[in-house]
Every structure is written in C-alpha cells, then in structure tokens.
Design an enzyme around this catalytic site. Sequence first.
Site, PDB file in Angstrom:
ATOM      1  N   SER A  85       0.801  -1.228   0.000  1.00  0.00           N
ATOM      2  CA  SER A  85       0.000   0.000   0.000  1.00  0.00           C
ATOM      3  C   SER A  85       0.828   1.270   0.000  1.00  0.00           C
ATOM      4  O   SER A  85       0.277   2.363   0.087  1.00  0.00           O
ATOM      5  CB  SER A  85      -0.922  -0.016   1.222  1.00  0.00           C
ATOM      6  OG  SER A  85      -0.158  -0.230   2.393  1.00  0.00           O
ATOM      7  N   THR A 187      -1.955   3.860   4.373  1.00  0.00           N
ATOM      8  CA  THR A 187      -0.964   4.899   4.077  1.00  0.00           C
ATOM      9  C   THR A 187      -0.044   5.028   5.266  1.00  0.00           C
ATOM     10  O   THR A 187      -0.500   4.892   6.404  1.00  0.00           O
ATOM     11  CB  THR A 187      -1.707   6.240   3.887  1.00  0.00           C
ATOM     12  OG1 THR A 187      -2.490   6.135   2.701  1.00  0.00           O
ATOM     13  CG2 THR A 187      -0.767   7.416   3.796  1.00  0.00           C
ATOM     14  N   THR A 205       1.822   7.100   0.029  1.00  0.00           N
ATOM     15  CA  THR A 205       0.891   5.999  -0.235  1.00  0.00           C
ATOM     16  C   THR A 205       0.876   5.625  -1.710  1.00  0.00           C
ATOM     17  O   THR A 205       1.254   6.434  -2.564  1.00  0.00           O
ATOM     18  CB  THR A 205      -0.537   6.424   0.177  1.00  0.00           C
ATOM     19  OG1 THR A 205      -1.401   5.304   0.157  1.00  0.00           O
ATOM     20  CG2 THR A 205      -1.116   7.485  -0.734  1.00  0.00           C
ATOM     21  N   ARG A 215      -6.585   9.067 -10.221  1.00  0.00           N
ATOM     22  CA  ARG A 215      -7.231   9.372  -8.927  1.00  0.00           C
ATOM     23  C   ARG A 215      -6.168   9.778  -7.908  1.00  0.00           C
ATOM     24  O   ARG A 215      -5.131   9.135  -7.757  1.00  0.00           O
ATOM     25  CB  ARG A 215      -7.992   8.142  -8.432  1.00  0.00           C
ATOM     26  CG  ARG A 215      -8.705   8.337  -7.087  1.00  0.00           C
ATOM     27  CD  ARG A 215      -7.858   7.895  -5.928  1.00  0.00           C
ATOM     28  NE  ARG A 215      -8.576   7.948  -4.652  1.00  0.00           N
ATOM     29  CZ  ARG A 215      -7.992   7.795  -3.471  1.00  0.00           C
ATOM     30  NH1 ARG A 215      -6.700   7.557  -3.390  1.00  0.00           N
ATOM     31  NH2 ARG A 215      -8.697   7.849  -2.361  1.00  0.00           N
ATOM     32  N   THR A 238      -5.235   8.489   7.477  1.00  0.00           N
ATOM     33  CA  THR A 238      -5.235   7.318   6.601  1.00  0.00           C
ATOM     34  C   THR A 238      -6.683   6.877   6.406  1.00  0.00           C
ATOM     35  O   THR A 238      -7.559   7.246   7.183  1.00  0.00           O
ATOM     36  CB  THR A 238      -4.387   6.167   7.196  1.00  0.00           C
ATOM     37  OG1 THR A 238      -4.403   5.056   6.296  1.00  0.00           O
ATOM     38  CG2 THR A 238      -4.902   5.714   8.551  1.00  0.00           C
ATOM     39  N   GLY A 239      -6.905   6.104   5.358  1.00  0.00           N
ATOM     40  CA  GLY A 239      -8.260   5.638   5.092  1.00  0.00           C
ATOM     41  C   GLY A 239      -8.797   6.224   3.795  1.00  0.00           C
ATOM     42  O   GLY A 239      -8.020   6.643   2.933  1.00  0.00           O
ATOM     43  N   GLY A 241      -9.551   8.490   1.295  1.00  0.00           N
ATOM     44  CA  GLY A 241      -9.062   9.850   1.093  1.00  0.00           C
ATOM     45  C   GLY A 241     -10.149  10.830   0.711  1.00  0.00           C
ATOM     46  O   GLY A 241     -10.100  12.008   1.094  1.00  0.00           O
TER      47      GLY A 241
HETATM   48  N1  ASP Z   1      -5.711   7.797   2.280  1.00  0.00           N
HETATM   49  C1  ASP Z   1      -5.222   7.020   1.182  1.00  0.00           C
HETATM   50  C2  ASP Z   1      -5.923   7.423  -0.079  1.00  0.00           C
HETATM   51  O1  ASP Z   1      -7.086   7.720  -0.043  1.00  0.00           O
HETATM   52  C3  ASP Z   1      -5.371   5.561   1.351  1.00  0.00           C
HETATM   53  C4  ASP Z   1      -5.166   5.007   2.743  1.00  0.00           C
HETATM   54  O2  ASP Z   1      -4.716   5.638   3.649  1.00  0.00           O
HETATM   55  O3  ASP Z   1      -5.457   3.861   2.968  1.00  0.00           O
HETATM   56  O4  ASP Z   1      -5.303   7.362  -1.123  1.00  0.00           O
END
Ligand code: ASP
Length: 330
Positions: A85, A187, A205, A215, A238-239, A241
């Site tokens: 990731s 991330t 990330t 994207r 994180t998560g 986005g």
């Molecule tokens: N935040 C990151 C994104 O949306 C992905 C992640 O943190 O898992 O690209």
Amino acid sequence: MTNRRDFLKTAAMASVAAALPSFTGKPEEENNLEGKGNKPIVLSTWNFGVQANGAAWEVLKNNGRALDAVEAGVKIPEGDPKERSVGYGGRPDRDGRVTLDACIMDEYANIGSVACLEYIKHPISVARAVMEKTPHVMLVGDGALQFALSQGFVKENLLVEESEKEWKEWLKTSQYKPIANIENHDTIGMIALDSHGNLSGACTTSGMAFKMHGRVGDSPIIGAGLYVDNEIGAATATGHGEEVIRIAGCHLVVELMRQGKSPQKACEEAVSRIVKLTKLRNKNLKDIQVGFIALNKKGEFGAYCVQGGFNFAVNDASGNRLIDADYFLK
Ligand code: ASP
C-alpha cells in the site's frame, strides 16, 4: 515484517494502553507534560509504523531535525516490496499502473508534494525536492516524473509480481469496492517533534488499490492527509481519502488543537464531522474508514477512527509501541 493478523494480535494487546485516559501511552501520574514536554517523539500510522518509527528515532535521538526523521521513517515502508500500500510493491490502479502520492511539511511551513507519480521508489524524497528546489509546492504525473529524473532519481518498475497477480485477479470482476478497513488501503503518515521542539510530518501511499488512473486521495494534499503548524501541533490521516478531503481533515485537527482541544479530542471531532457528512450524503458509515493521529507541541498525542481496526505506532523515550486507536462505530 509482521503480517496483518500478527499485527492485529499485537494491537489487541496494545489496546490496554489505548484504554488509558490519556493517550501519551504512559500511566496517568506520569502524564503531566506541562512545562516539560514529551520530546522527542514520533508517531505513525499502522503496523509498519513500528519499523518506520525505528528509522525516525535514529535521527531524533541524536538531536536531528524532525523533517529528516519523518523522511527517513516513511522511506522504510516505501522501499519494502512486501508492503502492498506504499511505494515499491504498492497495488496498482485499475490499469495496472502503480501511481504514488506523497507530501511533506516542516516547521517553517515549507511544503512539497507529488501526486500520481510513477516509477520512483521514494516519492517522499521527490516531495522534499519539490519543497526545497522548486518555486512550487506540488507536481503531478509526468511533470513530477520528469522533475524526479532531473534530480537524479532512478526510474524503476514498481509493480511486483504479487501485486500484479492481485490486479489480474481483480480484473476478473473489476469491481471497485474498497474494503472499509484494512487490506487494500494503508498509508504511512508520520508526525514528529524533535528535541529542539520543532514539528514536521510526512505522508506517502500508493492510494486506493485499483483506483481510476489519475485518482488522487488525501495523502499528498497538504491540509487533508497532513498538516503541521509549529506553534500548535501536527496531524496525519489514513483511510478513504475522499472523506478526508471533504473535511480538509488534518488542517481541521490542527485548528481544533489551536482552539484548546487535546490531540485526542481534536481527532474525535474530525471523525464526528465525517460521520455527520456521511449521514447528510445518505451513505453507509460501515463502508468508510478514516483514522487520524495528532501530536501537539507538548508531545501529547491522540488518535481516533471511524471503525475498529486502525492502529498507530508511537516512539518516545519509553520505547516504540503499537496502540489500537479508539473508534466511533461500536
Ligand atoms: N488515504 C489514502 C488514499 O485515499 C489511502 C489510505 O490511507 O489507505 O489514497
């Protein structure tokens, strides 16, 4: 490197620490940081944060600059082909291209960022070069690659066999349904306070697996995936986005700390905005995961996320440990 299952186990043990009333990870009586300050300290997202913190700590414990610490730290998962990731080994977009996003911010509010960068193993160092060597703050796509090459970065294939296999498997259904928690999006966001009392942060990330080509999520966007204000504190995310961008997440967390909220309360408030907007937009909160971590000028820290499963690593004088973040959806 610990696998996800092992790390969840470790995280479960670490959740004892998370249950403490304060999130400095120390017994409450030791938590009076007023005037003293818990520094140096470094925090980063997910289980790979432990190893990354280790590299950052080498810089911090020798009175190095937080900026150098966070760059050195996040380069560990960036360079690890087993991490799916971040950086080298990251999962590709739906066209099979590994496109990377990263940003960095220092104590002087210098910022640098790259988005949708291909073929370069350490996007964080390219982001730093954007910050230090250009009049701009963000370069994307081919322009970012051209700049990286002009700075001596080497063009490499970042798509490892395992990620290519996963992508080919995904192509059979081609359904873009990022799983709400783990597996396909993690991330590394890292924030640090050095022994001089200065803050910096880095975030890097490969973004959401099998995303549309082009994207870009929150991670390379200053104010969304990362924000640092040397008078107040720092935050990273994180998560999903898209949800972090919607609330300008990390800038919000830092502004909430400016208003007097603890890092913990600031993260909780930012998550509650996401919850509110998700309801407003008639979307299902169960499909969303966002986690924030925050650190203030005194070295106090906090973390919060939408649903369980997010953890973060903290390294200070008491050692390097994983903590399970508290969450909204119980
Ligand atoms: N935040 C990151 C994104 O949306 C992905 C992640 O943190 O898992 O690209």
